[in-house]
Enzyme design. Structure first.
Site, PDB file in Angstrom:
ATOM      1  N   GLN A 229       0.628  -0.727   0.174  1.00 37.41           N
ATOM      2  CA  GLN A 229       0.021   0.189   0.579  1.00 37.41           C
ATOM      3  C   GLN A 229       1.449   0.892  -0.277  1.00 37.41           C
ATOM      4  O   GLN A 229       1.975   1.480   0.243  1.00 37.41           O
ATOM      5  CB  GLN A 229      -0.890  -0.076   0.992  1.00 37.41           C
ATOM      6  CG  GLN A 229      -1.826  -1.412   1.422  1.00 37.41           C
ATOM      7  CD  GLN A 229      -3.239  -1.098   0.770  1.00 37.41           C
ATOM      8  OE1 GLN A 229      -3.140  -0.196   0.033  1.00 37.41           O
ATOM      9  NE2 GLN A 229      -3.187  -2.147   0.403  1.00 37.41           N
TER      10      GLN A 229
ATOM     11  N   TYR B  26      -6.004 -12.984  -2.213  1.00 40.06           N
ATOM     12  CA  TYR B  26      -4.846 -12.042  -2.968  1.00 40.06           C
ATOM     13  C   TYR B  26      -4.542 -11.155  -1.793  1.00 40.06           C
ATOM     14  O   TYR B  26      -4.225 -10.449  -1.604  1.00 40.06           O
ATOM     15  CB  TYR B  26      -5.556 -10.682  -3.622  1.00 40.06           C
ATOM     16  CG  TYR B  26      -6.330 -10.877  -4.964  1.00 40.06           C
ATOM     17  CD1 TYR B  26      -6.178 -11.431  -6.157  1.00 40.06           C
ATOM     18  CD2 TYR B  26      -7.784 -11.715  -4.436  1.00 40.06           C
ATOM     19  CE1 TYR B  26      -6.972 -12.242  -6.950  1.00 40.06           C
ATOM     20  CE2 TYR B  26      -8.533 -12.671  -5.217  1.00 40.06           C
ATOM     21  CZ  TYR B  26      -8.614 -12.305  -6.844  1.00 40.06           C
ATOM     22  OH  TYR B  26      -9.033 -12.979  -7.065  1.00 40.06           O
TER      23      TYR B  26
ATOM     24  N   GLU C 209      -1.999 -16.022  -2.582  1.00 43.17           N
ATOM     25  CA  GLU C 209      -1.102 -14.521  -3.058  1.00 43.17           C
ATOM     26  C   GLU C 209      -0.599 -15.446  -4.546  1.00 43.17           C
ATOM     27  O   GLU C 209       0.582 -16.977  -4.117  1.00 43.17           O
ATOM     28  CB  GLU C 209      -0.704 -13.954  -2.361  1.00 43.17           C
ATOM     29  CG  GLU C 209       0.704 -13.496  -2.995  1.00 43.17           C
ATOM     30  CD  GLU C 209       0.082 -11.871  -3.912  1.00 43.17           C
ATOM     31  OE1 GLU C 209      -0.742 -11.360  -3.251  1.00 43.17           O
ATOM     32  OE2 GLU C 209       0.921 -12.058  -4.780  1.00 43.17           O
TER      33      GLU C 209
ATOM     34  N   ASP D  16      -8.974  -8.661  -1.459  1.00 39.84           N
ATOM     35  CA  ASP D  16      -8.441  -7.677  -1.975  1.00 39.84           C
ATOM     36  C   ASP D  16      -7.907  -7.961  -3.755  1.00 39.84           C
ATOM     37  O   ASP D  16      -6.326  -7.204  -3.484  1.00 39.84           O
ATOM     38  CB  ASP D  16      -7.243  -6.956  -1.076  1.00 39.84           C
ATOM     39  CG  ASP D  16      -6.661  -6.318  -0.884  1.00 39.84           C
ATOM     40  OD1 ASP D  16      -6.858  -5.115  -2.103  1.00 39.84           O
ATOM     41  OD2 ASP D  16      -5.733  -5.542  -0.039  1.00 39.84           O
TER      42      ASP D  16
ATOM     43  N   CYS E 199      -9.965  -1.551  -5.608  1.00 44.08           N
ATOM     44  CA  CYS E 199      -9.706  -0.165  -6.374  1.00 44.08           C
ATOM     45  C   CYS E 199      -9.458   0.335  -7.259  1.00 44.08           C
ATOM     46  O   CYS E 199      -9.173   0.979  -7.664  1.00 44.08           O
ATOM     47  CB  CYS E 199      -7.938  -0.478  -6.280  1.00 44.08           C
ATOM     48  SG  CYS E 199      -7.225  -1.103  -7.363  1.00 44.08           S
TER      49      CYS E 199
HETATM   50  C1  SAM Z   1      -4.215  -4.849  -4.217  1.00 40.32           C
HETATM   51  S1  SAM Z   1      -2.788  -6.134  -4.225  1.00 40.32           S
HETATM   52  C2  SAM Z   1      -3.021  -6.770  -2.510  1.00 40.32           C
HETATM   53  C3  SAM Z   1      -2.785  -7.218  -1.699  1.00 40.32           C
HETATM   54  C4  SAM Z   1      -2.774  -6.965   0.071  1.00 40.32           C
HETATM   55  N1  SAM Z   1      -3.843  -7.432   0.086  1.00 40.32           N
HETATM   56  C5  SAM Z   1      -1.532  -5.360   0.744  1.00 40.32           C
HETATM   57  O1  SAM Z   1      -2.516  -4.787   1.083  1.00 40.32           O
HETATM   58  O2  SAM Z   1      -0.733  -5.578   0.514  1.00 40.32           O
HETATM   59  C6  SAM Z   1      -3.251  -7.638  -5.186  1.00 40.32           C
HETATM   60  C7  SAM Z   1      -2.813  -8.909  -5.264  1.00 40.32           C
HETATM   61  O3  SAM Z   1      -3.071  -9.882  -5.425  1.00 40.32           O
HETATM   62  C8  SAM Z   1      -2.171 -10.638  -5.849  1.00 40.32           C
HETATM   63  N2  SAM Z   1      -2.429 -11.161  -7.428  1.00 40.32           N
HETATM   64  C9  SAM Z   1      -3.060 -10.729  -8.097  1.00 40.32           C
HETATM   65  N3  SAM Z   1      -3.385 -11.704  -9.149  1.00 40.32           N
HETATM   66  C10 SAM Z   1      -4.070 -13.508  -8.471  1.00 40.32           C
HETATM   67  C11 SAM Z   1      -3.976 -14.454  -8.896  1.00 40.32           C
HETATM   68  N4  SAM Z   1      -4.795 -14.360 -10.051  1.00 40.32           N
HETATM   69  N5  SAM Z   1      -3.888 -14.901  -7.811  1.00 40.32           N
HETATM   70  C12 SAM Z   1      -3.211 -14.538  -6.469  1.00 40.32           C
HETATM   71  N6  SAM Z   1      -2.426 -13.868  -6.358  1.00 40.32           N
HETATM   72  C13 SAM Z   1      -3.139 -12.457  -7.622  1.00 40.32           C
HETATM   73  C14 SAM Z   1      -1.150  -9.495  -7.032  1.00 40.32           C
HETATM   74  O4  SAM Z   1       0.316 -10.517  -6.590  1.00 40.32           O
HETATM   75  C15 SAM Z   1      -1.014  -8.482  -5.560  1.00 40.32           C
HETATM   76  O5  SAM Z   1      -0.529  -9.014  -4.288  1.00 40.32           O
END
Ligand code: SAM
Length: 364
Positions: free
Chosen positions: A192, A220, A241, A286, A313
């Protein structure tokens, strides 16, 4: 198509996602940046599409009482900010209204239980990292609506320590490329960018999540931001993740009931949910701006965890996903948070609870 175009007088009646004012001319929608609803402006069309046009602002004939002087000398030329000309309380009102409208129009949700938007304690100087580009002797950000770089000495959104890193970079005479300048450490995974509003989001998520649940599935999960904050309230916490470095960071200091799975949420969430009592399961989502894969929505609707906390977001993809989940879930609360003041970005927490099948039967 620029200076050959006539200057039009337009009334701005709304602000679209992305931050541009919306006006009408000859029955067609025109988007005009750096305007405020209620203003009368002069503008020149710079791009015509079939159903809408893009215009550049020439002047403001009748100013909104919410028009303010931008804090940053690059505002308007640098592409980073959209709202520095708008007083902060009005920025908040615009974002809250956009969330509600999107959930109604795109999500087709009749009742949107909006909670007040959570403001940023500091609407400037909040970013703990920036990404700057160096090319052709210029160090800065991409221009508003263009692909060239604007030379930027200081960024009004960056924290003082990040601006110091920018000054150091400029003096170091580095080679061409992209540079991530951070307040501290960090790794090659999502983090973040606004620490103060992230604390507000964590407190809200903690206050919202039901107590007495057996499982928190944090889908996520990144480096485990939410999973770690909420771990004390659940018997088991499982984060999912795909980023290997984020998972390694999450696994570095874990409680015995805290587990992390590296891989695609669509591949792992089904087996996690199937192995636990759905009535005592909370799922936190998320996802990136693209929202949920249809596969993930289907898994949630097949397994029916009691509660979902959806951190988004992107109100557009949130609306799409809530529309699908509304087959089995009630929307209990929607809270926007201003994670990115001065920009058109919006963060939202949506709280969903499984609809009680018995009460549905009684009412039908
Ligand atoms: C908006 S970030 C949120 C991360 C965490 N919740 C934070 O607030 O620090 C979205 C996360 O989803 C992961 N991501 C995206 N697509 C994904 C998928 N299909 N499966 C697992 N993780 C995924 C990205 O690597 C990223 O770390």
């Amino acid at each position: 198509m620029t200076h050959s175009q006539p200057v039009l007088s337009l009334t701005v009646h709304d602000i679209a996602f992305g931050g541009k004012g919306v006006a009408r001319h000859d029955g067609k929608v025109l988007f005009v940046p750096f305007t405020i609803p209620g203003e009368t402006v002069t503008a020149r069309v710079v791009r015509q599409k079939k159903n809408f046009g893009e215009a550049e602002l020439v002047g403001v004939a009748e100013e909104s009482p919410d028009r303010v002087a931008p804090a940053c000398p690059y505002f308007g030329s640098c592409g980073g900010c959209s709202y520095q000309h708008i007083a902060y309380p009005r920025q908040l009102a615009i974002k809250a209204a956009q969330v509600e409208q999107t959930l109604r129009r795109v999500g087709k949700l009749a009742h949107v239980p909006m909670r007040p938007i959570i403001p940023a304690p500091h609407p400037l100087g909040y970013r703990n990292r920036i990404r700057v580009h160096v090319a052709n002797g210029v160090t800065g950000f991409f221009a508003h609506g263009g692909h060239h770089l604007v030379d930027v000495e200081q960024c009004a959104l960056a924290a003082p320590v990040v601006n110091k890193a920018l000054r150091d970079l400029r003096h170091a005479g580095v080679g061409e490329g992209d540079y991530s300048l951070r307040a501290k450490g960090g790794g090659p995974y999502f983090e973040q960018t606004n620490p103060e509003v992230t604390r507000e989001l964590l407190a809200l998520v903690e206050a919202t999540a039901r107590r007495g649940q057996a499982l928190l599935a944090d889908a996520y999960c990144g480096a485990g931001l939410f999973a770690k904050k909420l771990a004390a309230h659940f018997e088991t916490v499982i984060g999912i993740e795909e980023n290997v470095s984020a998972i390694e960071k999450a696994q570095r200091a874990t409680a015995p009931h805290e587990h992390y799975l590296q891989g695609d949420v669509g591949a792992h969430l089904g087996e996690v949910l199937a192995a636990h009592d759905a009535a005592r399961t909370t799922v936190l989502l998320d996802p990136p701006a693209t929202g949920l894969d249809a596969r993930v929505t289907d898994l949630l609707l097949a397994n029916l965890p009691a509660e979902i906390l959806y951190v988004s977001c992107n109100p557009g993809t949130l609306a799409r996903d809530l529309a699908a989940l509304s087959r089995s879930y009630d929307l209990a609360a929607v809270t926007p948070l201003d994670m990115f003041p001065q920009t058109a970005e919006i963060e939202v927490l949506a709280h969903l609870t499984l609809r009680d099948a018995r009460s549905e039967k009684l009412s039908s």
